[in-house]
Design a protein around this motif. Sequence first.
Motif, short mmCIF file in Angstrom:
data_model
loop_
_atom_site.label_atom_id
_atom_site.label_comp_id
_atom_site.label_asym_id
_atom_site.label_seq_id
_atom_site.Cartn_x
_atom_site.Cartn_y
_atom_site.Cartn_z
N HIS A 169 33.96 -3.42 4.08
CA HIS A 169 34.23 -4.73 4.67
C HIS A 169 33.68 -5.85 3.78
CE1 HIS A 169 34.92 -2.39 8.31
NE2 HIS A 169 35.28 -3.48 8.97
N LEU A 170 34.47 -6.90 3.59
CA LEU A 170 33.93 -8.13 3.01
C LEU A 170 33.29 -8.97 4.12
CD1 LEU A 170 36.54 -9.21 0.30
CD2 LEU A 170 34.58 -7.66 0.12
N ASN A 171 33.98 -9.09 5.23
CA ASN A 171 33.40 -9.68 6.43
C ASN A 171 32.95 -8.52 7.31
OD1 ASN A 171 32.79 -10.92 8.84
ND2 ASN A 171 34.86 -11.66 9.26
N PRO A 172 31.65 -8.18 7.32
CA PRO A 172 31.19 -7.01 8.07
C PRO A 172 31.25 -7.24 9.57
CG PRO A 172 29.34 -8.18 7.11
CD PRO A 172 30.57 -8.86 6.59
N SER A 173 31.59 -6.21 10.30
CA SER A 173 31.78 -6.35 11.75
C SER A 173 30.51 -6.83 12.45
CB SER A 173 32.26 -5.03 12.36
OG SER A 173 31.28 -4.02 12.21
N MET A 174 29.33 -6.40 11.97
CA MET A 174 28.10 -6.77 12.65
C MET A 174 27.64 -8.19 12.31
SD MET A 174 27.84 -4.31 14.61
CE MET A 174 26.25 -4.59 15.40
N HIS A 175 28.41 -8.90 11.53
CA HIS A 175 28.18 -10.34 11.32
C HIS A 175 29.06 -11.17 12.24
CE1 HIS A 175 26.14 -10.50 7.08
NE2 HIS A 175 25.49 -9.71 7.92
N GLN A 176 29.70 -10.52 13.21
CA GLN A 176 30.60 -11.21 14.12
C GLN A 176 30.13 -11.04 15.57
OE1 GLN A 176 33.31 -13.19 13.17
NE2 GLN A 176 32.25 -12.90 11.23
N ARG B 259 32.08 2.33 -3.00
CA ARG B 259 31.36 3.59 -3.04
C ARG B 259 30.41 3.69 -1.85
NH1 ARG B 259 33.37 7.68 -6.30
NH2 ARG B 259 33.77 6.91 -8.42
N ALA B 260 30.26 4.91 -1.31
CA ALA B 260 29.39 5.12 -0.16
C ALA B 260 27.94 4.75 -0.48
CB ALA B 260 29.47 6.57 0.29
N GLY B 261 27.52 5.01 -1.74
CA GLY B 261 26.16 4.67 -2.12
C GLY B 261 25.87 3.19 -2.04
N SER B 262 26.89 2.36 -2.21
CA SER B 262 26.75 0.92 -2.06
C SER B 262 26.94 0.49 -0.61
CB SER B 262 27.77 0.20 -2.95
OG SER B 262 27.86 -1.18 -2.63
N ASN B 263 28.01 1.00 0.00
CA ASN B 263 28.40 0.56 1.34
C ASN B 263 27.34 0.87 2.39
OD1 ASN B 263 29.94 -0.49 3.39
ND2 ASN B 263 31.55 1.03 3.28
N SER B 264 26.72 2.04 2.30
CA SER B 264 25.70 2.41 3.28
C SER B 264 24.29 2.31 2.71
CB SER B 264 25.95 3.85 3.78
OG SER B 264 25.92 4.77 2.70
N GLY B 265 24.19 1.80 1.48
CA GLY B 265 22.90 1.70 0.81
C GLY B 265 22.45 0.27 0.58
N PRO B 266 22.20 -0.13 -0.67
CA PRO B 266 21.67 -1.45 -0.97
C PRO B 266 22.54 -2.62 -0.46
CG PRO B 266 21.39 -0.02 -2.86
CD PRO B 266 22.23 0.73 -1.88
N ASN C 198 22.12 -6.87 6.13
CA ASN C 198 21.14 -6.95 7.22
C ASN C 198 20.08 -8.00 6.94
OD1 ASN C 198 22.42 -4.89 8.64
ND2 ASN C 198 21.16 -3.27 7.71
N GLU C 199 19.72 -8.16 5.67
CA GLU C 199 18.72 -9.17 5.30
C GLU C 199 19.27 -10.57 5.53
OE1 GLU C 199 15.89 -10.35 1.48
OE2 GLU C 199 16.88 -8.41 1.56
N VAL C 200 20.54 -10.78 5.20
CA VAL C 200 21.16 -12.09 5.45
C VAL C 200 21.17 -12.39 6.94
CG1 VAL C 200 23.34 -13.37 5.34
CG2 VAL C 200 22.56 -12.06 3.36
N LEU C 201 21.48 -11.39 7.74
CA LEU C 201 21.49 -11.56 9.20
C LEU C 201 20.09 -11.93 9.70
CD1 LEU C 201 23.15 -11.32 11.81
CD2 LEU C 201 22.59 -8.90 11.85
#
Length: 324
Positions: free
Chosen positions: A165-172, A191-198, A204-207
């Motif tokens: 997601h570029l606009n992640p669902s949990m930012h809505q 990549r999963a390592g990016s999407n579920s990692g850093p 989450n930090e932006v939120l």
Amino acid sequence: MQRKFVFTCIFTRTYNQSAALLYTVSFRMSVLFSGILIVFLHRFGGLVRGEVGQDFSKCLDFFFERTPPKGFDAAGYQPICQRYKNQYHFASLYHRQHRVPVYSAYILRPADGKRPSSTWMYEPQLAFSRADPEMKPFRSTVDQNVIESQAVLEDYKKSNYTRGHLNPSMHQGTKENREATFTLTNIVPQRAGSNSGPWNKFENEVLKRFKNVCRGQMFVVTGALPYVSGTHWINNRVVIPEYMWSAYCCPSYNASLSASVFFPTYAAMGRNDPNSEEDIVPINVKAKRSVWGYDVRQMSVEALEGILTKRLAMPISLFHDHCQ
């Protein structure tokens, strides 16, 4: 002859008056019907106009000062006002040839519930200009025009890439807001390592920063940057980005807090390929193996704009008047 002439004149006059009366009634009925139709359409969702258009004029509220990022100007770039259940939820600039979004722009609102079940959708007007402006769920059989115009679920199967997601669902905020993010016009191969990692950690930090420091609206623009050394694809159809990027703008914030150093604007770039060079985002050699090479580097918006300007060969400006 005289009587015949008088009769003819009377008949002609009567006919003309009747015709005129019929025309007047027909015209008034036409005007009345048109007025009723316009009121009806306005009341129940407006005149049907394309949400895929030449600009973002219908969804400018998702940009700071109602001004979209400047400099993104290339053939095949398609503005989309993302519409779901008769409401606009965010905006995306879509690359038709690459079948991925260049960026998505939204207003961050903390979710009032859980991540919804993923009913994936597509944009009908990318395939048919006169189609319904609402995003639609994929069916078991996908029209060939849809397949040719945009990414489809089949593209991601066995690709070794997640749907990022570029606009992640949990930012809505609301459930419908979150559901609207599950359109493939808001998705890039990640990549999963990016999407579920850093990258997920950064989201989450932006939120958290929004909740703790921001006092007003936070405008976010998140995009994907393709490789500079040749195009990489999945299924020979969908372009794989080398980097993810994001920037936010929150002009009203609590300046007394230590985290205020990240305001009013800040940005980041994240690796989507562990084998990429380290000139833009260095690798943390101590990172866990599952996320090694998917580091995120936080930076100023000006630094991000400089990287985008150089890589895209376009003078990029993400926020009007630098979010002032």
